[in-house]
Motif scaffolding. Sequence first.
Motif, mmCIF file in Angstrom:
data_model
loop_
_atom_site.group_PDB
_atom_site.id
_atom_site.type_symbol
_atom_site.label_atom_id
_atom_site.label_comp_id
_atom_site.label_asym_id
_atom_site.label_seq_id
_atom_site.Cartn_x
_atom_site.Cartn_y
_atom_site.Cartn_z
ATOM 1 N N MET A 1 0.851 -1.196 0.000
ATOM 2 C CA MET A 1 0.000 0.000 0.000
ATOM 3 C C MET A 1 0.888 1.248 0.000
ATOM 4 S SD MET A 1 -3.115 1.148 -0.015
ATOM 5 C CE MET A 1 -3.936 2.701 0.292
ATOM 6 N N THR A 2 0.717 2.074 -1.007
ATOM 7 C CA THR A 2 1.504 3.297 -1.089
ATOM 8 C C THR A 2 0.909 4.370 -0.190
ATOM 9 O OG1 THR A 2 1.724 2.701 -3.410
ATOM 10 C CG2 THR A 2 2.647 4.791 -2.746
ATOM 11 N N GLU A 3 1.805 5.126 0.387
ATOM 12 C CA GLU A 3 1.364 6.204 1.272
ATOM 13 C C GLU A 3 0.629 7.296 0.495
ATOM 14 O OE1 GLU A 3 3.385 8.730 4.907
ATOM 15 O OE2 GLU A 3 4.554 8.247 3.130
ATOM 16 N N ILE A 4 -0.430 7.811 1.123
ATOM 17 C CA ILE A 4 -1.185 8.912 0.510
ATOM 18 C C ILE A 4 -0.529 10.243 0.893
ATOM 19 C CG2 ILE A 4 -3.416 10.106 0.432
ATOM 20 C CD1 ILE A 4 -3.824 7.470 -0.707
ATOM 21 N N ASN A 5 -0.270 11.055 -0.106
ATOM 22 C CA ASN A 5 0.270 12.386 0.144
ATOM 23 C C ASN A 5 -0.745 13.441 -0.258
ATOM 24 O OD1 ASN A 5 2.939 11.556 1.016
ATOM 25 N ND2 ASN A 5 3.217 10.887 -1.093
ATOM 26 N N TYR A 6 -0.516 14.630 0.273
ATOM 27 C CA TYR A 6 -1.434 15.742 -0.003
ATOM 28 C C TYR A 6 -0.704 16.857 -0.741
ATOM 29 C CZ TYR A 6 -4.585 13.408 3.205
ATOM 30 O OH TYR A 6 -5.407 12.486 3.795
ATOM 31 N N TRP A 7 -1.415 17.492 -1.649
ATOM 32 C CA TRP A 7 -0.852 18.517 -2.517
ATOM 33 C C TRP A 7 -1.815 19.696 -2.611
ATOM 34 C CZ3 TRP A 7 3.970 17.100 -4.078
ATOM 35 C CH2 TRP A 7 4.272 15.732 -4.003
ATOM 36 N N LEU A 8 -1.285 20.780 -3.161
ATOM 37 C CA LEU A 8 -2.140 21.910 -3.503
ATOM 38 C C LEU A 8 -1.857 22.261 -4.957
ATOM 39 C CD1 LEU A 8 -3.351 24.871 -1.583
ATOM 40 C CD2 LEU A 8 -2.043 25.384 -3.642
ATOM 41 N N MET A 9 -2.911 22.436 -5.730
ATOM 42 C CA MET A 9 -2.758 22.747 -7.146
ATOM 43 C C MET A 9 -3.575 23.991 -7.478
ATOM 44 S SD MET A 9 -2.895 18.771 -8.436
ATOM 45 C CE MET A 9 -2.141 18.872 -10.051
ATOM 46 N N LYS A 10 -2.876 24.966 -8.073
ATOM 47 C CA LYS A 10 -3.517 26.259 -8.359
ATOM 48 C C LYS A 10 -4.086 26.294 -9.775
ATOM 49 C CE LYS A 10 -0.158 29.068 -5.742
ATOM 50 N NZ LYS A 10 0.846 30.127 -5.933
ATOM 51 N N SER A 11 -5.194 26.979 -9.906
ATOM 52 C CA SER A 11 -5.737 27.273 -11.226
ATOM 53 C C SER A 11 -6.507 28.583 -11.156
ATOM 54 C CB SER A 11 -6.670 26.145 -11.678
ATOM 55 O OG SER A 11 -7.197 26.435 -12.956
ATOM 56 N N GLU A 12 -6.403 29.364 -12.213
ATOM 57 C CA GLU A 12 -7.200 30.587 -12.266
ATOM 58 C C GLU A 12 -8.615 30.191 -12.680
ATOM 59 O OE1 GLU A 12 -5.456 33.714 -14.522
ATOM 60 O OE2 GLU A 12 -3.422 33.313 -13.799
ATOM 61 N N PRO A 13 -9.615 30.559 -11.864
ATOM 62 C CA PRO A 13 -10.984 30.110 -12.152
ATOM 63 C C PRO A 13 -11.509 30.591 -13.507
ATOM 64 C CG PRO A 13 -10.945 31.714 -10.353
ATOM 65 C CD PRO A 13 -9.529 31.323 -10.620
ATOM 66 N N ASP A 14 -10.985 31.702 -14.027
ATOM 67 C CA ASP A 14 -11.393 32.155 -15.360
ATOM 68 C C ASP A 14 -10.927 31.181 -16.437
ATOM 69 O OD1 ASP A 14 -12.466 34.349 -14.189
ATOM 70 O OD2 ASP A 14 -10.891 35.752 -14.811
ATOM 71 N N VAL A 15 -9.840 30.468 -16.135
ATOM 72 C CA VAL A 15 -9.278 29.519 -17.093
ATOM 73 C C VAL A 15 -9.856 28.132 -16.857
ATOM 74 C CG1 VAL A 15 -7.157 28.451 -17.928
ATOM 75 C CG2 VAL A 15 -7.140 30.854 -17.217
ATOM 76 N N TYR A 16 -9.798 27.686 -15.601
ATOM 77 C CA TYR A 16 -10.345 26.363 -15.255
ATOM 78 C C TYR A 16 -10.695 26.377 -13.771
ATOM 79 C CZ TYR A 16 -11.153 21.369 -15.489
ATOM 80 O OH TYR A 16 -11.745 20.141 -15.469
ATOM 81 N N SER A 17 -11.981 26.205 -13.470
ATOM 82 C CA SER A 17 -12.447 26.325 -12.088
ATOM 83 C C SER A 17 -12.861 24.973 -11.523
ATOM 84 C CB SER A 17 -13.639 27.283 -12.023
ATOM 85 O OG SER A 17 -14.774 26.645 -12.570
ATOM 86 N N ARG A 42 5.683 14.438 -10.683
ATOM 87 C CA ARG A 42 6.323 13.138 -10.887
ATOM 88 C C ARG A 42 6.425 12.347 -9.589
ATOM 89 N NH1 ARG A 42 11.123 14.415 -15.346
ATOM 90 N NH2 ARG A 42 9.670 14.744 -17.081
ATOM 91 N N SER A 43 6.436 13.063 -8.469
ATOM 92 C CA SER A 43 6.564 12.354 -7.192
ATOM 93 C C SER A 43 5.201 12.026 -6.575
ATOM 94 C CB SER A 43 7.413 13.180 -6.219
ATOM 95 O OG SER A 43 6.731 14.351 -5.847
ATOM 96 N N MET A 44 4.133 12.387 -7.260
ATOM 97 C CA MET A 44 2.798 12.041 -6.767
ATOM 98 C C MET A 44 2.551 10.549 -6.907
ATOM 99 S SD MET A 44 0.484 15.119 -8.383
ATOM 100 C CE MET A 44 0.639 16.808 -7.774
ATOM 101 N N ASN A 45 1.690 10.036 -6.040
ATOM 102 C CA ASN A 45 1.230 8.650 -6.147
ATOM 103 C C ASN A 45 -0.239 8.643 -6.555
ATOM 104 O OD1 ASN A 45 3.675 7.447 -5.188
ATOM 105 N ND2 ASN A 45 3.076 8.021 -3.099
ATOM 106 N N ILE A 46 -0.630 7.582 -7.273
ATOM 107 C CA ILE A 46 -2.052 7.423 -7.581
ATOM 108 C C ILE A 46 -2.800 7.302 -6.255
ATOM 109 C CG2 ILE A 46 -3.767 5.983 -8.766
ATOM 110 C CD1 ILE A 46 -1.676 7.366 -10.607
ATOM 111 N N GLY A 47 -3.884 8.047 -6.122
ATOM 112 C CA GLY A 47 -4.642 8.042 -4.873
ATOM 113 C C GLY A 47 -4.339 9.223 -3.974
ATOM 114 N N ASP A 48 -3.260 9.950 -4.288
ATOM 115 C CA ASP A 48 -2.974 11.173 -3.527
ATOM 116 C C ASP A 48 -4.131 12.155 -3.670
ATOM 117 O OD1 ASP A 48 -0.536 10.191 -2.800
ATOM 118 O OD2 ASP A 48 0.666 11.671 -3.878
ATOM 119 N N LYS A 49 -4.289 12.985 -2.635
ATOM 120 C CA LYS A 49 -5.337 14.006 -2.654
ATOM 121 C C LYS A 49 -4.715 15.380 -2.931
ATOM 122 C CE LYS A 49 -8.717 11.273 -1.161
ATOM 123 N NZ LYS A 49 -7.974 9.990 -1.045
#
Length: 155
Positions: A1-17, A42-49
């Motif tokens: 079982m791969t460890e779940i990691n957490y990330w933050l991803m930015k997007s401009e809502p005018d472009v993609y909300s 590249r260091s993300m795992n499938i299932g990360d939030k």
Amino acid sequence: MTEINYWLMKSEPDVYSIKDLRNEVNTLWDGIRNYQARNFMRSMNIGDKAFFYHSNTKPPGIVGLMEIIEKNLIDPFQFDENSKYFDPNSNKNNPRWDCVRTKYICEFKNILTLKELSETYTAEELTLVRKGNRLSIMPINKNIAKELLSKLEKF
DNA sequence: GCCAACGTTGGC
DNA sequence: GCCAACGTTGGC
């Protein structure tokens, strides 16, 4: 079982909300042209939030949650001469830019604003609140991620 | 519009 | 490798 990691991803809502993602259910997170942000993907795992963050809007802040469902996908726009993300120096045999696919989980009832975050955390605890931070993708400490989730659930 | 905080480019 | 000039992100 791969460890779940957490990330933050930015997007401009005018472009993609977050609403665009809700309608589309999942999306290719393309157009990343910063090596550090790419390396985080590249260091993300499938299932990360990942927290979905609306940038360059009033107010900026965290608006939703998504999950990483695919990774190491070639960003097609690096080879598209008509795209603003075209990279003439990228090679099809060794593409420079890749991306992940994210899936909608939820939109929070209220936005957790950058102002509120910066009043709660230091720049060391949460790089997002560091002045002038331009990274569009960044890791979130697991304990802080869980605090954010419990706060967002209470809205 | 201003500007902080980088990243990139290119001359040397 | 150094560094100046320039470009970009994104909050305010």
